[in-house]
Scaffold this active site. Structure first.
Site, PDB file in Angstrom:
ATOM      1  N   HIS A   1       0.767  -1.353  -0.075  1.00 12.78           N
ATOM      2  CA  HIS A   1      -0.004   0.044   0.052  1.00 12.78           C
ATOM      3  C   HIS A   1       0.728   1.237   0.250  1.00 12.78           C
ATOM      4  CE1 HIS A   1      -4.253  -1.225   0.421  1.00 12.78           C
ATOM      5  NE2 HIS A   1      -3.339  -2.443   0.732  1.00 12.78           N
TER       6      HIS A   1
ATOM      7  N   VAL B   1       0.591   4.220  -4.185  1.00 10.17           N
ATOM      8  CA  VAL B   1       0.486   5.727  -4.539  1.00 10.17           C
ATOM      9  C   VAL B   1       1.507   6.290  -4.743  1.00 10.17           C
ATOM     10  CG1 VAL B   1      -0.551   7.829  -3.667  1.00 10.17           C
ATOM     11  CG2 VAL B   1      -1.594   5.561  -3.168  1.00 10.17           C
TER      12      VAL B   1
ATOM     13  N   GLY C   1       4.607   5.495  -5.677  1.00 12.78           N
ATOM     14  CA  GLY C   1       5.868   4.900  -5.426  1.00 12.78           C
ATOM     15  C   GLY C   1       6.123   4.402  -3.884  1.00 12.78           C
TER      16      GLY C   1
ATOM     17  N   SER D   1       5.183   7.187   2.267  1.00  7.59           N
ATOM     18  CA  SER D   1       4.084   8.203   2.542  1.00  7.59           C
ATOM     19  C   SER D   1       3.048   7.342   3.650  1.00  7.59           C
ATOM     20  CB  SER D   1       3.428   8.491   1.109  1.00  7.59           C
ATOM     21  OG  SER D   1       3.214   7.445   0.446  1.00  7.59           O
TER      22      SER D   1
END
Ligand SMILES: *[C@@H]1O[C@H](CO)[C@@H](O)[C@H](O)[C@H]1NC(C)=O
Length: 147
Positions: free
Chosen positions: A70, A74, A76, A80
């Site tokens: 996961h 988004v 790469g 994050s």
């Protein structure tokens, strides 16, 4: 003078381009021993921690692999997924597909804290996520914890 001017044969220009491209690729290779001199205990220590945790919590392998997936999904693999929301920012952690469905954050935070105490500012959170996911899969495979 431009080395790729129209007076030079196109094959020479292509050759130079290809050479520079390949030289550039050679320096862009990923390395499994990237931290061997800057943080020598990194891999063996994460391996030992993950080995212990996964052996005591069979779901953790899937959780760490999913957390890494996961994170990468988004824009790469940039860690994050670990960012907490603020008053002005809603991150991936609480986005509808992830909210209350991902786990392993505490483990990654604990590993990151330990790593920072040995090698401050050296190892990225994204790499810790990737290493943890890899080691979790290796542990499960090695110990045949799932069939
Ligand atoms: C995530 O879950 C919490 C509590 O269940 C909820 O308050 C929040 O609105 C959810 N976040 C998003 C972005 O849906």
């Amino acid at each position: 003078m431009d080395s790729c001017s129209s007076k030079k044969p196109i094959t020479l220009c292509l050759g130079i381009f290809l050479f520079l491209f390949l030289v550039g690729m050679a320096y862009a290779q990923l390395s499994s021993n990237f931290y061997s001199s800057s943080c020598p205990n990194l891999l063996p220590t994460i391996r030992a921690v993950i080995d212990y945790i996964v052996s005591h919590d069979n779901r953790m392998m899937a959780s760490l692999l999913r957390l890494h997936f996961h994170d990468c999904f988004v824009n790469g693999c940039d860690a994050s997924i670990l960012l907490d929301d603020t008053e002005t920012f809603i991150g991936e952690k609480t986005a509808p597909p992830n909210n209350h469905s991902l786990r392993g954050y505490d483990l990654i935070d604990a590993i990151k804290s330990q790593v920072e105490s040995w090698c401050p500012g050296i190892v990225s959170c994204a790499d810790i996520l990737a290493i943890a996911a890899r080691d979790a899969v290796v542990t499960v495979k090695k110990k045949s914890l799932i069939i």
